[in-house]
Design a protein around this motif. Structure first.
Motif, PDB file in Angstrom:
ATOM      1  N   MET A 185       2.727   6.119 -10.086  1.00  0.00           N
ATOM      2  CA  MET A 185       2.890   5.276  -8.905  1.00  0.00           C
ATOM      3  C   MET A 185       1.843   4.182  -8.881  1.00  0.00           C
ATOM      4  O   MET A 185       2.125   3.021  -8.559  1.00  0.00           O
ATOM      5  N   GLN A 221       3.319  20.694  -8.770  1.00  0.00           N
ATOM      6  CA  GLN A 221       2.232  20.657  -9.741  1.00  0.00           C
ATOM      7  C   GLN A 221       2.049  19.282 -10.349  1.00  0.00           C
ATOM      8  O   GLN A 221       1.012  18.988 -10.924  1.00  0.00           O
ATOM      9  N   LEU A 222       3.113  18.455 -10.280  1.00  0.00           N
ATOM     10  CA  LEU A 222       3.078  17.162 -10.948  1.00  0.00           C
ATOM     11  C   LEU A 222       2.397  16.099 -10.095  1.00  0.00           C
ATOM     12  O   LEU A 222       2.534  14.917 -10.357  1.00  0.00           O
ATOM     13  N   TYR A 223       1.677  16.517  -9.094  1.00  0.00           N
ATOM     14  CA  TYR A 223       1.083  15.578  -8.139  1.00  0.00           C
ATOM     15  C   TYR A 223       0.244  14.504  -8.820  1.00  0.00           C
ATOM     16  O   TYR A 223       0.382  13.316  -8.545  1.00  0.00           O
ATOM     17  N   PHE A 224      -0.619  14.926  -9.733  1.00  0.00           N
ATOM     18  CA  PHE A 224      -1.511  13.945 -10.356  1.00  0.00           C
ATOM     19  C   PHE A 224      -0.733  12.978 -11.239  1.00  0.00           C
ATOM     20  O   PHE A 224      -0.976  11.777 -11.236  1.00  0.00           O
ATOM     21  N   LYS A 241      -5.532  20.283  -0.737  1.00  0.00           N
ATOM     22  CA  LYS A 241      -4.264  20.689  -1.344  1.00  0.00           C
ATOM     23  C   LYS A 241      -4.496  21.615  -2.525  1.00  0.00           C
ATOM     24  O   LYS A 241      -3.617  22.339  -2.941  1.00  0.00           O
ATOM     25  N   ASP A 285       2.759  22.720  -2.909  1.00  0.00           N
ATOM     26  CA  ASP A 285       3.079  21.357  -3.368  1.00  0.00           C
ATOM     27  C   ASP A 285       3.436  21.364  -4.842  1.00  0.00           C
ATOM     28  O   ASP A 285       3.195  22.325  -5.549  1.00  0.00           O
ATOM     29  N   ARG A 334       0.981  19.163   5.586  1.00  0.00           N
ATOM     30  CA  ARG A 334       0.730  20.462   4.977  1.00  0.00           C
ATOM     31  C   ARG A 334      -0.277  21.316   5.703  1.00  0.00           C
ATOM     32  O   ARG A 334      -0.200  22.521   5.664  1.00  0.00           O
ATOM     33  N   THR A 353       7.397   5.712  -0.453  1.00  0.00           N
ATOM     34  CA  THR A 353       6.451   6.804  -0.730  1.00  0.00           C
ATOM     35  C   THR A 353       6.512   7.888   0.327  1.00  0.00           C
ATOM     36  O   THR A 353       6.009   8.988   0.112  1.00  0.00           O
ATOM     37  N   PHE A 354       7.111   7.583   1.468  1.00  0.00           N
ATOM     38  CA  PHE A 354       7.242   8.641   2.463  1.00  0.00           C
ATOM     39  C   PHE A 354       8.269   9.678   2.054  1.00  0.00           C
ATOM     40  O   PHE A 354       8.417  10.716   2.691  1.00  0.00           O
ATOM     41  N   ASN A 380       7.926  11.198  -0.683  1.00  0.00           N
ATOM     42  CA  ASN A 380       7.157  12.216  -1.416  1.00  0.00           C
ATOM     43  C   ASN A 380       7.080  13.483  -0.594  1.00  0.00           C
ATOM     44  O   ASN A 380       6.934  13.426   0.610  1.00  0.00           O
ATOM     45  N   PRO A 381       7.151  14.664  -1.154  1.00  0.00           N
ATOM     46  CA  PRO A 381       7.100  15.003  -2.569  1.00  0.00           C
ATOM     47  C   PRO A 381       8.421  14.922  -3.341  1.00  0.00           C
ATOM     48  O   PRO A 381       8.492  15.403  -4.446  1.00  0.00           O
ATOM     49  N   SER A 413       6.330   0.746  -0.187  1.00  0.00           N
ATOM     50  CA  SER A 413       5.453   1.610   0.615  1.00  0.00           C
ATOM     51  C   SER A 413       6.255   2.620   1.412  1.00  0.00           C
ATOM     52  O   SER A 413       5.875   3.773   1.536  1.00  0.00           O
ATOM     53  N   SER A 431       1.238  10.538  -9.143  1.00  0.00           N
ATOM     54  CA  SER A 431       0.341   9.572  -8.507  1.00  0.00           C
ATOM     55  C   SER A 431      -0.104   8.515  -9.509  1.00  0.00           C
ATOM     56  O   SER A 431      -0.196   7.328  -9.183  1.00  0.00           O
ATOM     57  N   PHE A 435       0.195  11.045   3.403  1.00  0.00           N
ATOM     58  CA  PHE A 435       1.339  11.629   4.090  1.00  0.00           C
ATOM     59  C   PHE A 435       1.355  13.128   3.911  1.00  0.00           C
ATOM     60  O   PHE A 435       1.538  13.882   4.840  1.00  0.00           O
ATOM     61  N   PRO A 450       2.038  27.984 -13.317  1.00  0.00           N
ATOM     62  CA  PRO A 450       0.624  28.021 -12.930  1.00  0.00           C
ATOM     63  C   PRO A 450       0.214  29.385 -12.391  1.00  0.00           C
ATOM     64  O   PRO A 450       1.003  30.073 -11.754  1.00  0.00           O
ATOM     65  N   LEU A 455       0.453  21.582 -20.333  1.00  0.00           N
ATOM     66  CA  LEU A 455       0.658  20.482 -19.385  1.00  0.00           C
ATOM     67  C   LEU A 455      -0.505  19.507 -19.439  1.00  0.00           C
ATOM     68  O   LEU A 455      -0.326  18.290 -19.385  1.00  0.00           O
ATOM     69  N   MET A 487       0.850  -1.209   0.000  1.00  0.00           N
ATOM     70  CA  MET A 487       0.000   0.000   0.000  1.00  0.00           C
ATOM     71  C   MET A 487       0.878   1.249   0.000  1.00  0.00           C
ATOM     72  O   MET A 487       1.877   1.300   0.686  1.00  0.00           O
ATOM     73  N   ALA A 488       0.523   2.200  -0.774  1.00  0.00           N
ATOM     74  CA  ALA A 488       1.357   3.401  -0.879  1.00  0.00           C
ATOM     75  C   ALA A 488       0.708   4.541  -0.113  1.00  0.00           C
ATOM     76  O   ALA A 488      -0.495   4.686  -0.099  1.00  0.00           O
ATOM     77  N   ALA A 489       1.529   5.334   0.479  1.00  0.00           N
ATOM     78  CA  ALA A 489       1.002   6.469   1.242  1.00  0.00           C
ATOM     79  C   ALA A 489       1.063   7.698   0.386  1.00  0.00           C
ATOM     80  O   ALA A 489       1.821   8.609   0.630  1.00  0.00           O
ATOM     81  N   LEU A 490       0.228   7.768  -0.630  1.00  0.00           N
ATOM     82  CA  LEU A 490       0.359   8.845  -1.608  1.00  0.00           C
ATOM     83  C   LEU A 490      -0.122  10.171  -1.063  1.00  0.00           C
ATOM     84  O   LEU A 490       0.644  11.053  -0.748  1.00  0.00           O
TER      85      LEU A 490
END
Lengths: 686, 256
Positions: free
Chosen positions: B163, B154-157, A29, B152, A12, B204-205, B207-208, B201, B160, A7, A200, A645, A1-4
């Motif tokens: 991943m 911008q490439l978040y989506f 966010k 944060d 934040r 992923t901690f 991140n970012p 897993s 993800s 976390f 942005p 983008l 499982m990933a903590a996307l």
């Protein structure tokens, strides 16, 4: 499982100053919601729609901060990323700028930051000639006075509230939120090195979609069709309220004392109305209290009816309804029975303590009316002897200012006077605007007082209004036939001060809490404002009703059961009196209250415009103002990414999809090549 | 960020899985059943682990940030262990199922082998894991805004989505490795799967700092892919022949 996402949420949230904890963590966010805003909503009358409207899924635009006029050029011509959402400084919120913005398609919405301090040159989004066409002056009656030909009452009026905008306009009430928006703008949207800002970019989205369109006629027709067929919820709400007539006893020829208790500004539910409404009804209440304390008030020849009208801002809803009810015998009083009429409008900004008496010159041409008006004026002038109030007549050349009395005059030539602090144009430079605040009537409190001390502190404004109330109370006593010395009739500045505090600064104070019924204590607590609204009664109506009951009623020794069911008690005279079981004040050192029963003659009378009773949606005789309905109103800011983008993301996605489909197909087709059959027995082939 | 980003991210995250499903699973109803049951097992493991985490969070002080972070790490690790435990349980269930299928068949052979079941179970786990990672993000991609107003990336989506794709692949390969290890009593294979899962897993901690999580995950995926390929009967020669065949066009072969 990933903590996307999980976390990042933990790290934040605490960093932003306006972090609000709603929505899932990803939404938090992306968006910063703006909570302390007031929208501009759509209002309709018989022929027009006014106000603002957004698209059904909100309007989005890149934020641009306009603090001086030159900044507008970027929005109107130079900016490379239209449409823009403008954050306008309150001082630039005037007709010239707004009409420029109205004419362009590069603006998708507007957020106005309230100007602190109030604009020194004055600001009034109301009309120059308020309630024109619904008063007494028309081409048939005093044409030289109609349409403000003689006197322009509100010269600062820009008529902005009565324009129709096709983009949403919001008011930002909280300076912190305004600062967050400006910070976002500084970080992302400011052009650097002469070229345009890069993505942005910081953007804002405003939702204020209004269901009603065109005019009340169209809207009511559509609503009635829809409700007949039960298709959609109703799209429109009628502006209505309750007016409060109070009669001292039975109904014999009473002089009527009246005024309006509502106000309006450009924005929904923002109507502090300090000078335009509150000052006058507070004085009115103080006069009622002063009269009530006079010893022989029950023996007077005539009765005095104190009336508070709601909805006067919108073409005299309350007073036109009362006149209509009187004409149709639905009201206990008939128009013939009214002896005289005294009205108070805007009395807080007296210049050199002069109070002006306005009369209608046209009706005074009639000899009998003239005689009675003369008597009225003399009584008023005599009542001001010894008080710090100088009463002066406005004269024959002046018509009546916009006032509820005009509606009564339309029906009958009653002798009457309107008292104001202005002779010609309003002294109030912020008429019907969000700046008509306690500061406008010079209410000042010393620093460092607790809320209780502030409640009890008597300001100079309160003293001056108390003097006006004293004069009016004495005059009413004389008008009602009282013969004794009036020097005992004095309005109490303490009461005036407490009322001013409660209606203008903090509704949730100990005095208001003690005089209301226990089940409506939820009405106390918001910032005070006096918009007429559609759900009735509004807080202001309730509070005025209870304050009046407290000041002019008597405490009776009934139990809670008897008080709530007075018809069971034999001597209660339920037809004459109203009984209310009120909370009472807190016992010392305790959280329990001592409730009691108040008997008063305060009643509410529905103030729905007669046009709606008669179903004449297009009436020019009565007010036809309605408010549109809406689903949601909110605002938020966020960043928007460049189109490039987004397209890249889509192209990469499609490429990966196609590649993986092809690869899987080939691997599956050639599986026998890729995977050798294992040699151990008992195993199964692919 | 509108429809373009929504579809882009959906295709990136679920495109390969869609390919796997359409060409290798969709035709066989038995495989579909195993897929869905596998997804369900993963779901139950997530439910239990999230229950534990939720109780732990509610019982603790929400303002204590290091404690909350610690609880999150604990939650993730506990969930990994629980998922692998449920993978083991599913293996046991499928073992029993094979006996039943053999009893029901006409020729005494099961219509599906344990290796195929391992593969489908892995895809099932991966799909459900991917769905839970990605669906709420995809819902937010439909709005007008993009991530970034609080600083944060911008490439978040995009990250993800990548991943999620790698996780679906990893679950597939881990399924094959795990079942192979259980089948041949090679405990070190099972341990390797668990360790790899914990590593991914844990990464992923970072991140970012997406380099810290995506790069190791893709490397591990390549490793797991190679290993699973070898365990499934593949070899370097076969791969070479496959690629050569592809380049020179499909040659006539007896049907598979």
């Amino acid at each position: 499982m990933a903590a996307l996402g999980v976390f990042a949420f933990g790290g934040r949230c605490g960093q932003s100053p306006v972090c609000s904890c709603q929505g899932n963590s990803v939404e938090r966010k992306i968006y910063i919601p703006l909570n302390k805003t007031a929208p501009c909503v759509r209002l309709l009358n018989a022929t027009h729609q006014i106000g603002c409207q957004s698209s059904i899924s909100g309007d989005t635009g890149v934020i641009h901060v306009v603090e001086k006029e030159e900044d507008l050029n970027w929005v109107l011509a130079d900016g490379p990323h239209p449409p823009y959402m403008i954050l306008l400084d309150g001082n630039l919120f005037n007709r010239r700028v707004m009409l420029q913005l109205k004419g362009t398609s590069r603006v998708s919405g507007l957020a106005v930051a309230i100007a602190k301090p109030s604009p020194p040159q004055g600001f009034s989004p109301g009309l120059k000639c308020p309630n024109d066409g619904f008063g007494v002056y028309s081409k048939d009656y005093g044409p030289q006075f109609a349409h403000c030909n003689n006197t322009v009452w509100n010269p600062l009026g820009s008529g902005l509230s009565y324009e129709d905008f096709d983009f949403p306009i919001f008011l930002l009430e909280d300076a912190n939120e305004t600062q967050v928006i400006k910070q976002c703008y500084q970080d992302h949207n400011v052009p650097r090195d002469g070229s345009g800002p890069e993505y942005p970019l910081c953007a804002m989205q405003l939702f204020s979609h209004m269901h009603a369109v065109t005019s009340t006629v169209t809207c009511m027709r559509r609503s009635s069709l829809q409700s007949t067929f039960s298709i959609n919820p109703e799209v429109i709400d009628l502006l209505s309220q309750y007016s409060i007539p109070l009669s001292a006893c039975a109904f014999l020829t009473p002089p009527v004392h009246a005024l309006q208790i509502d106000s309006h500004s450009f924005f929904w539910n923002i109507a502090p109305g300090a000078e335009s409404a509150v000052s006058s009804f507070v004085t009115h209440l103080a006069a009622a209290e002063a009269l009530h304390k006079a010893s022989d008030v029950h023996l007077l020849q005539r009765n005095i009816m104190f009336t508070f009208f709601q909805g006067e801002t919108f073409d005299y809803i309350g007073s036109s309804r009362m006149v209509y009810d009187m004409e149709k015998d639905k009201f206990p009083l008939r128009l013939d029975n009214i002896h005289s009429f005294v009205e108070m409008n805007q009395v807080a900004l007296r210049n050199a303590s002069v109070l002006w008496m306005h009369t209608d010159p046209v009706s005074r041409l009639n000899k009998s009316v003239e005689v009675q008006v003369r008597i009225l004026l003399d009584i008023l002038s005599n009542s001001s002897v010894g008080a710090n109030v100088t009463l002066q007549e406005a004269g024959y050349s002046q018509p009546l200012p916009p006032s509820s009395f005009q509606r009564f005059l339309r029906a009958r030539h009653i002798p009457g006077v309107v008292l104001t602090d202005h002779r010609t144009a309003f002294q109030n430079r912020y008429y019907q605007s969000m700046y008509d605040t306690p500061e406008n009537i010079q209410m000042q409190y010393p620093e460092g007082l607790s809320p209780e001390e502030t409640l009890e502190y008597v300001t100079d404004t309160a003293k001056s209004l108390a003097e006006v109330a004293t004069v009016v109370a004495r005059a009413l006593y004389r008008l009602a036939g009282g013969a004794n010395n009036t020097s005992a009739i004095q309005a109490d500045p303490k009461t005036v001060s407490r009322m001013l505090y409660g209606f203008l600064i903090k509704m949730n104070n100990s005095w208001f809490q003690s005089i209301i019924k226990p089940d409506i204590k939820g009405i106390l607590g918001d910032v005070p404002q006096h918009y007429v609204a559609v759900s009735s009664p509004v807080n202001t109506t309730y509070l005025v009703q209870y304050v009046l009951a407290n000041l002019t009623g008597t405490v009776v020794n009934l139990t809670k059961e008897e008080c709530l069911n007075p018809e069971k008690t034999p001597s209660s005279e339920k037809e004459l009196y109203e009984y209310a079981w009120v909370q009472g004040s807190l016992e010392p050192n305790s959280t329990a209250r001592v409730p009691y029963c108040v008997r008063s003659t305060v009643r509410l009378s529905k103030a729905l415009s007669p046009a709606f009773e008669l179903r004449q949606w297009g009436s020019t005789e009565y007010s036809t103002w309605t408010e549109s309905r809406w689903k949601e109103i909110r605002a938020r800011i966020f960043l928007v990414a460049s189109k490039e983008l987004e397209i890249i993301t889509l192209v990469v996605g499609i490429a990966i999809l196609i590649f993986s489909l092809l690869t899987t197909y080939f691997i599956n087709a050639k599986a026998d090549v890729l995977f050798s059959i294992p040699r151990d027995p008992g195993a199964v082939a692919y | 960020m509108t429809l373009a980003v929504f579809f882009g991210c959906t295709f990136i995250a679920f495109g390969p899985a869609l390919g796997l499903f359409v060409f290798t699973i969709a035709r066989d109803p038995l495989r579909i059943i195993i897929l869905i049951a596998g997804a369900f097992f993963w779901l139950v493991s997530l439910l239990l682990s999230s229950l534990i985490w939720f109780i732990a969070v509610k019982a603790s002080d929400p303002r204590d940030e290091p404690l909350q972070k610690g609880l999150l790490i604990f939650g993730v690790m506990f969930s990994v262990l629980l998922q692998e435990a449920f993978r083991f349980l599913y293996y046991k269930l499928l073992r029993k199922a094979i006996e039943g299928l053999v009893a029901l068949s006409e020729d005494g052979c099961s219509p599906i082998s344990i290796q195929q079941m391992a593969y489908v179970a892995g895809v099932g786990f991966g799909l459900m894991s991917g769905a839970f990672s990605m669906i709420n993000l995809l819902a937010d991609t439909l709005g007008p805004g993009t991530v970034g107003i609080h600083g944060d990336s911008q490439l978040y989506f995009l990250t993800s989505a990548f991943m999620t794709m790698v996780l679906i692949f990893l679950h597939t390969f881990w399924g094959i490795l795990f079942f192979h290890g259980c089948e041949h009593r090679r405990w070190w294979e099972i341990t390797a799967v668990v360790v790899m899962h914990l590593a991914v897993s844990g990464s992923t901690f970072c991140n970012p700092l997406y380099v810290g999580s995506l790069v190791p995950s893709y490397l591990l995926m390549a490793t797991a892919a190679a290993w699973a390929y070898l365990l499934s009967g593949g070899s370097a020669q076969n791969l070479w022949r496959f690629l050569l065949c592809l380049r020179s066009g499909p040659s006539p072969q007896p049907g598979s």
